[in-house]
Design an enzyme around this catalytic site. Structure first.
Site, PDB file in Angstrom:
ATOM      1  N   GLY A 161       0.812  -1.213   0.000  1.00 43.73           N
ATOM      2  CA  GLY A 161       0.000   0.000   0.000  1.00 43.73           C
ATOM      3  C   GLY A 161       0.846   1.264   0.000  1.00 43.73           C
ATOM      4  O   GLY A 161       0.431   2.314  -0.498  1.00 43.73           O
ATOM      5  N   ASN A 162       2.060   1.152   0.545  1.00 48.88           N
ATOM      6  CA  ASN A 162       2.944   2.315   0.561  1.00 48.88           C
ATOM      7  C   ASN A 162       3.387   2.717  -0.836  1.00 48.88           C
ATOM      8  O   ASN A 162       3.734   3.863  -1.069  1.00 48.88           O
ATOM      9  CB  ASN A 162       4.173   2.031   1.431  1.00 48.88           C
ATOM     10  CG  ASN A 162       3.829   2.097   2.902  1.00 48.88           C
ATOM     11  OD1 ASN A 162       3.082   2.970   3.343  1.00 48.88           O
ATOM     12  ND2 ASN A 162       4.344   1.151   3.669  1.00 48.88           N
ATOM     13  N   LYS A 211      -2.753  -3.669  15.787  1.00 54.19           N
ATOM     14  CA  LYS A 211      -2.475  -2.938  14.552  1.00 54.19           C
ATOM     15  C   LYS A 211      -2.984  -1.501  14.651  1.00 54.19           C
ATOM     16  O   LYS A 211      -4.202  -1.262  14.681  1.00 54.19           O
ATOM     17  CB  LYS A 211      -3.183  -3.666  13.402  1.00 54.19           C
ATOM     18  CG  LYS A 211      -2.958  -3.076  12.054  1.00 54.19           C
ATOM     19  CD  LYS A 211      -1.772  -3.668  11.348  1.00 54.19           C
ATOM     20  CE  LYS A 211      -1.466  -2.911  10.074  1.00 54.19           C
ATOM     21  NZ  LYS A 211      -0.144  -3.227   9.531  1.00 54.19           N
ATOM     22  N   LYS A 234      -2.021  -8.023   4.216  1.00 55.50           N
ATOM     23  CA  LYS A 234      -2.286  -8.234   2.785  1.00 55.50           C
ATOM     24  C   LYS A 234      -1.447  -9.372   2.202  1.00 55.50           C
ATOM     25  O   LYS A 234      -1.842  -9.993   1.217  1.00 55.50           O
ATOM     26  CB  LYS A 234      -2.118  -6.940   1.996  1.00 55.50           C
ATOM     27  CG  LYS A 234      -0.709  -6.438   1.822  1.00 55.50           C
ATOM     28  CD  LYS A 234      -0.170  -6.610   0.442  1.00 55.50           C
ATOM     29  CE  LYS A 234       1.238  -6.099   0.298  1.00 55.50           C
ATOM     30  NZ  LYS A 234       2.180  -6.288   1.384  1.00 55.50           N
ATOM     31  N   LYS A 264       6.045 -11.114   5.605  1.00 56.07           N
ATOM     32  CA  LYS A 264       6.231 -11.493   4.204  1.00 56.07           C
ATOM     33  C   LYS A 264       6.793 -12.913   4.102  1.00 56.07           C
ATOM     34  O   LYS A 264       6.330 -13.723   3.298  1.00 56.07           O
ATOM     35  CB  LYS A 264       7.154 -10.500   3.498  1.00 56.07           C
ATOM     36  CG  LYS A 264       6.522  -9.118   3.345  1.00 56.07           C
ATOM     37  CD  LYS A 264       7.419  -8.154   2.590  1.00 56.07           C
ATOM     38  CE  LYS A 264       7.083  -6.717   2.931  1.00 56.07           C
ATOM     39  NZ  LYS A 264       5.693  -6.321   2.680  1.00 56.07           N
TER      40      LYS A 264
END
Lengths: 312, 312
Positions: free
Chosen positions: B11-12, B127, B211, B273
């Site tokens: 998203g960044n 979060k 994500k 990740k």
């Protein structure tokens, strides 16, 4: 008879807050799922007037006060409204289907509708959106952002945007693929995100495409049998609200045009619905457009009520 | 080799404003379309941290000041962000494809990801989302809305939400149908709108699904050959930032677990990740996960760079 049907829902039927919307879509889902349960293939289009207005106002308000919220162009607000409305609507339909042991996929496709940059609507924007402003604020928006602003019935000044006609649906292949695979698709939300073509680019434009016209366009593309335009009344009337009021069961294209010419239908209300119905009915022999209320949609398809506009 | 690939974008990489996003997605589209041009079937997932944060903040700010803007729950903000990001991303990919004479449908599916209401993440939300508040404001939000609030590194208080694991994708049949019909699909945006199942209902919950985990889940569902997790670096390293730094070409599941146990990967950065890559690679023999940068994605698929995590 198993028909392919596009249903156009009004944005006013969706409520002004998330909680209202969640409650209202439950009722909306029932007659839609009635159609599905009877074997019809249903695709849904919906308005977004109150919702995109709310999002646009929130973005606008926040961009003036919160440091990290940017100004948000109108087409992007439309894209947001499709996600927001689609999320609730697809869940209500899913739940209603599962409650009747129907298990069909349902999903919202973020949908852009292509308009002609030379559409005469761009010359004279007429569709008011968003907040009311004072005369001074309005003047500032005209100068600084090039907005078109009009005085709105003594309530202040509002931005107006054009309302061009839809010429194509950018995601039509995706919608077709899903419909051909028996998915329930929510598409052209709010009339679609309005875009113009510039070479290979699609560029968002501040505009509002009438959701009934956009529904007619996607119904054409899908080669639908029926376009059902839902409204607050069961049938279309001539001499509406007078002692000669007459509710109409069936209209040929010629009759519809005659009544339009005679000024029977209110602009911004029944007129665009009748025109969108005519647009679909005239696009191919056998296509039928029905104007009725949400509750009467199924009876309408059975020929029991509603106003049918046909190409005879 | 024509592979079925799910690509997870950060998203960044999408920017903080609509204009930034429109510019950034153009660059993003190029390596994605390289993959498509070489015959791979590509499905896209993306983050939404900065975007949903912006929308959430705008809605929150506006609901306090503008009379007609309601409070907007977090899942609804996520749905909006999918429309907003998908709109720009799909157009950039469409344009880049057309520029190379590739004409494939591309579309964004509003996607809900189902989480387990008993996921332990709900016990301790971690979060941070949205704006910073003073201690007094934080206390008020705890009392009035039941939010979980934490002090964030001296910058003030922020709301924290749980980050549960994805267990299913509500719109999986729709995504599968489109992928099987050679459409480019943008899905599980921001990790998906987080929902829990309650009988036939799907209920939105204030949460953020990672994500990369959501991408791993949709890659499993699609029976993809590759999951490509894009990040700022070309490869994963151990002893990152020290003189013993070592860039990794290939990791078995056992090696990856060992490095995790040794604390090589930063939580909130490389750790999720690597875990998401392992989750996909371990789901079936032959599935490969690749962690690399956007620019190196294609070379990575060709085996020339990136860190490959495989189930050997």
């Amino acid at each position: 008879m198993h028909d392919k049907i596009v249903v156009a829902l009004g944005g006013n039927a969706l409520g002004k807050t998330p909680q209202e919307q969640i409650n209202l879509v439950k009722n909306t889902a029932k007659p839609i799922v009635d159609l599905i349960q009877h074997g019809h293939q249903v695709t849904l289009a919906h308005g977004n007037g109150p919702q995109v207005g709310m999002i646009n106002l929130a973005m606008d308000t926040a961009s003036k006060t919160a440091a990290s919220t940017p100004e948000m162009p109108f087409p992007e607000c439309g894209a947001m409204s499709q996600g927001y409305i689609g999320y609730h609507l697809q869940n209500a339909i899913r739940e209603e289907m599962l409650g009747r042991n129907i298990s069909k996929p349902v999903a919202t496709v973020v949908t852009q509708v292509i308009v002609d940059k030379n559409d005469e609507a761009f010359v004279k924007p007429t569709k008011p959106i968003g907040a009311f402003y004072t005369e001074e604020e309005a003047q500032e928006l005209i100068t600084e952002k090039g907005f078109d602003m009009v005085e709105d019935a003594g309530r202040g000044y509002r931005r107006v945007v054009p309302s061009p006609l839809p010429i194509d649906v950018a995601e039509k292949e995706v919608v077709k693929t899903l419909v051909d695979n028996d998915c329930i698709v929510i598409t052209v939300g709010g009339g679609g995100i309005p875009v113009v073509k510039d070479g290979n680019k699609l560029i968002g434009v501040p505009a509002v495409i009438d959701k009934d016209f956009a529904s007619s366009k996607i119904a054409e593309i899908l080669d639908a049998d029926y376009l059902i335009i839902l409204t607050a009344v069961e049938k279309v009337a001539i001499n509406f609200g007078t002692k000669n009021e007459k509710w109409l069961d069936k209209l040929t294209l010629e009759e519809a045009q005659q009544y339009i010419d005679e000024g029977h239908f209110a602009p911004g209300s029944m007129l665009p619905k009748v025109k969108a119905a005519m647009m679909f009915a005239s696009s191919k022999k056998g296509r039928k457009a029905l104007i009725t209320s949400l509750e009467k949609a199924e009876e309408g398809i059975e020929g029991k009520t509603g106003t049918l506009i046909i190409n005879e």
